[in-house]
Design a protein around this motif. Structure first.
Motif, short mmCIF file in Angstrom:
data_model
loop_
_atom_site.label_atom_id
_atom_site.label_comp_id
_atom_site.label_asym_id
_atom_site.label_seq_id
_atom_site.Cartn_x
_atom_site.Cartn_y
_atom_site.Cartn_z
N UNK A 1 0.81 -1.21 0.00
CA UNK A 1 0.00 0.00 0.00
C UNK A 1 0.84 1.26 0.00
N UNK A 2 2.17 1.09 0.16
CA UNK A 2 3.08 2.23 0.11
C UNK A 2 4.24 1.85 -0.81
N UNK A 3 5.19 2.72 -0.91
CA UNK A 3 6.41 2.40 -1.64
C UNK A 3 7.62 2.54 -0.72
N UNK A 4 7.42 2.31 0.57
CA UNK A 4 8.49 2.42 1.57
C UNK A 4 9.24 1.10 1.67
N UNK A 5 10.46 1.07 1.14
CA UNK A 5 11.26 -0.15 1.15
C UNK A 5 11.79 -0.42 2.55
N UNK A 6 11.50 -1.63 3.06
CA UNK A 6 11.97 -2.03 4.38
C UNK A 6 13.17 -2.97 4.30
N UNK A 7 13.46 -3.47 3.10
CA UNK A 7 14.65 -4.31 2.87
C UNK A 7 14.98 -4.27 1.38
N UNK A 8 16.27 -4.25 1.09
CA UNK A 8 16.76 -4.27 -0.29
C UNK A 8 17.85 -5.34 -0.35
N UNK A 9 17.62 -6.37 -1.19
CA UNK A 9 18.51 -7.50 -1.26
C UNK A 9 18.94 -7.74 -2.71
N UNK A 10 20.24 -7.89 -2.96
CA UNK A 10 20.66 -8.23 -4.32
C UNK A 10 20.05 -9.58 -4.73
#
Length: 80
Positions: free
Chosen positions: A69-78
């Motif tokens: 429902x948002x575009x708030x990234x809580x984790x970014x993984x290659x």
């Protein structure tokens, strides 16, 4: 009363986790100043404070976990 408050807090904690979603894609741009990641699909995400993004480079594949429902990234993984 304390039992009711603790139970309500537990439900809210689990409810937040239930609304996570993932997006996979190829990075087209990352701006560390604004904490914005743009994927080649056109999707954009704002990296939340405290989330490590590593060395994001255009052309790199990533998996982004974000609040649904948002575009708030809580984790970014290659992505491999």
């Amino acid at each position: 009363m304390k039992k009711i408050i603790l139970t309500a807090a537990s439900v809210l904690a689990f409810a937040g986790a239930a609304y996570a979603a993932e997006a996979e894609g190829v990075v087209s741009n990352y701006d560390p100043a604004t904490k914005m990641i743009m994927l080649e699909s056109g999707e954009t995400f704002t990296v939340a404070d405290g989330v490590e993004v590593g060395d994001l480079q255009p052309g790199g594949k990533v998996t982004i976990t974000y609040d649904d429902g948002t575009t708030n990234a809580t984790a970014v993984t290659p992505a491999e």
